[in-house]
Design an enzyme around this catalytic site. Structure first.
Site, mmCIF file in Angstrom:
data_model
loop_
_atom_site.group_PDB
_atom_site.id
_atom_site.type_symbol
_atom_site.label_atom_id
_atom_site.label_comp_id
_atom_site.label_asym_id
_atom_site.label_seq_id
_atom_site.Cartn_x
_atom_site.Cartn_y
_atom_site.Cartn_z
ATOM 1 N N ASP A 102 46.777 32.757 40.729
ATOM 2 C CA ASP A 102 45.717 33.374 39.735
ATOM 3 C C ASP A 102 46.304 33.026 38.238
ATOM 4 O OD1 ASP A 102 43.613 34.503 38.557
ATOM 5 O OD2 ASP A 102 44.000 36.444 39.346
ATOM 6 N N SER A 103 45.362 32.905 37.390
ATOM 7 C CA SER A 103 45.444 32.172 36.120
ATOM 8 C C SER A 103 46.349 33.228 35.293
ATOM 9 C CB SER A 103 44.318 32.036 35.514
ATOM 10 O OG SER A 103 43.334 33.025 35.443
ATOM 11 N N GLY A 104 46.085 34.753 35.489
ATOM 12 C CA GLY A 104 46.952 35.564 34.472
ATOM 13 C C GLY A 104 45.953 36.204 33.632
ATOM 14 N N GLN A 203 31.720 34.872 36.178
ATOM 15 C CA GLN A 203 31.724 35.986 35.291
ATOM 16 C C GLN A 203 30.008 36.543 35.356
ATOM 17 O OE1 GLN A 203 34.249 38.342 35.076
ATOM 18 N NE2 GLN A 203 36.145 36.958 35.683
ATOM 19 N N GLY A 230 35.603 39.383 38.090
ATOM 20 C CA GLY A 230 34.728 40.604 37.468
ATOM 21 C C GLY A 230 34.021 41.632 38.426
ATOM 22 N N ASP A 280 41.421 37.869 48.239
ATOM 23 C CA ASP A 280 42.996 38.290 48.299
ATOM 24 C C ASP A 280 42.783 39.778 47.879
ATOM 25 O OD1 ASP A 280 42.122 37.668 45.323
ATOM 26 O OD2 ASP A 280 44.172 38.927 45.291
#
Ligand code: PRF
Length: 386
Positions: A102-104, A203, A230, A280
């Protein structure tokens, strides 16, 4: 002429094959530099370069083709540069199969202290020591490249629900601009040549037209896959499922679709029925560390005194040792005295159940009986553990 040997150029390109559909449910196969991922897939969460309380080989033996790592945690400790120096995340954690990171963006919002969001990126303070850090779409992809992640996520902004439409719109538009910047950085890092993939993130909160706009405009960018972000951020399950019904038809059909951070076994079953391929969630691992077991017949809270003298295993028909070999009385005891083995056995059981569910889902789609499987599985959960 000059002959150069460039192994990276030899990497097979990232690919997704849609093998079969059954209603909206899809069976597929993703190929990454570290092997094949059978979809629908559940990806155990390995935030800190470990699936908590599990050996990597155990996770593999349960049938996981991919685990998830987190940019946010690993950039802080031990840092992406250190992991790169040690040969990358696969080697570091002893997992030679696919890794998705995941991007953070989401973790910055949910975990960090003070943060400031601008067009450029987000400045935040570490939840460990308050130290200041900066994350941009470019930096996030750079970190994921240093980790050697096979499936990378764009930096996005995920906001909590409920939220005003204007706020949902702003975050969605920002995420679209960040998708483009993430893509440029991914290509600059040579991701495509290495056979890696970058996913964009839809999103749009709980606003139907914003969800559709996000899915369509993201779909025009050349990503290897598309995520739905989201959701599962405070809205009722019915709202999440409604949003999926609106969103997945607006997403590319020939690319994998990943619903981020979801969910319970029921969320997964219902989301597969609405066209999702990847999931996940910390649910099975976190619940396992809190004395909660997932089984074919629903949840079993092993803290409960009713298990104190119950000699039965959680499910004698399971081929997971944690599930079939140890008595409920013993598991109850381990949970009550807070022993490490309680977390190990219950995490093992829970991941075994999640992978058993995914295999059941895949087989059912393969054989064109997903709807029947969905009904039967829900009946079993409703029956309860007796
Ligand atoms: N964005 C990212 N990661 C995520 C989410 C998101 O919206 C969610 C929401 N369920 C979980 N993880 N980047």
């Amino acid at each position: 002429t000059e002959t150069t040997i460039d192994t990276q150029q030899d990497a097979k390109p990232f690919s997704f094959k849609l093998l079969k559909t059954d209603g909206m449910a899809r069976r597929g196969e993703i190929t990454t530099p570290h092997g094949k991922v059978r979809t629908p897939a559940f990806m155990p969460v390995g935030t800190q370069a470990t699936v908590k309380a599990m050996y990597p080989q155990q996770v593999r033996d349960l049938g996981a083709d991919v685990v998830l790592g987190n940019t946010y945690h690993l950039m802080l400790r031990p840092t992406a540069e250190r992991i790169a120096k040690l040969g990358g995340l696969h080697k570091f954690m002893g997992w030679d199969h696919t890794i998705l990171t995941d991007s953070g963006g989401f973790q910055v919002m949910s975990l960090s202290g003070l943060r400031k969001m601008t067009e450029e990126g987000v400045t935040f303070s570490s939840h460990h020591d308050g130290s200041k850090h900066f994350m941009s779409p470019e930096r996030s992809v750079e970190i994921q490249g240093l980790l050697g992640s096979d499936i990378q996520m764009q930096l996005d902004e995920c906001i909590a629900l409920p939220a005003e439409r204007d706020e949902v719109d702003r975050a969605m538009q920002l995420s679209l601009r960040w998708a483009e910047r993430s893509r440029a950085q991914f290509e600059k890092m040579g991701g495509p040549q290495k056979g890696q993939g970058l996913y964009g993130i839809v999103q749009g909160g709980d606003v139907p037209d914003l969800r559709i706009e996000s899915a369509q405009r993201l779909g025009e960018l050349p990503m290897e896959g598309y995520s739905v972000g989201g959701l599962a951020v405070g809205e009722p399950q019915a709202v999440m499922l409604k949003m999926l019904e609106i969103t997945t038809p607006a997403m590319p059909k020939d690319k994998p679709r990943y619903l981020m951070g979801v969910g319970t076994p029921e969320d997964i079953l219902e989301s597969v029925a609405r066209g999702i391929d990847q999931f996940d969630c910390v649910m099975p691992t976190r619940a396992g560390r809190h004395g909660l077991a997932y089984t074919r017949f629903g949840k079993v809270n092993l803290k409960n005194a009713r298990h104190a003298e119950d000699p039965r295993p959680l499910d004698e028909l399971s081929n997971c040792e944690a599930t079939s070999k140890y008595s409920r009385a013993y598991l109850h005891h381990l949970v009550r005295v807070n022993e490490g083995l309680a977390a190990m056995l219950l995490t093992w059981n829970n991941l075994a159940y999640y992978q058993y569910l995914m295999q059941g889902i895949r087989d059912a789609i393969d054989e064109g009986r997903f709807e029947e499987f969905r009904q039967k599985t829900k009946e079993d959960w409703a029956r309860g553990d007796i």
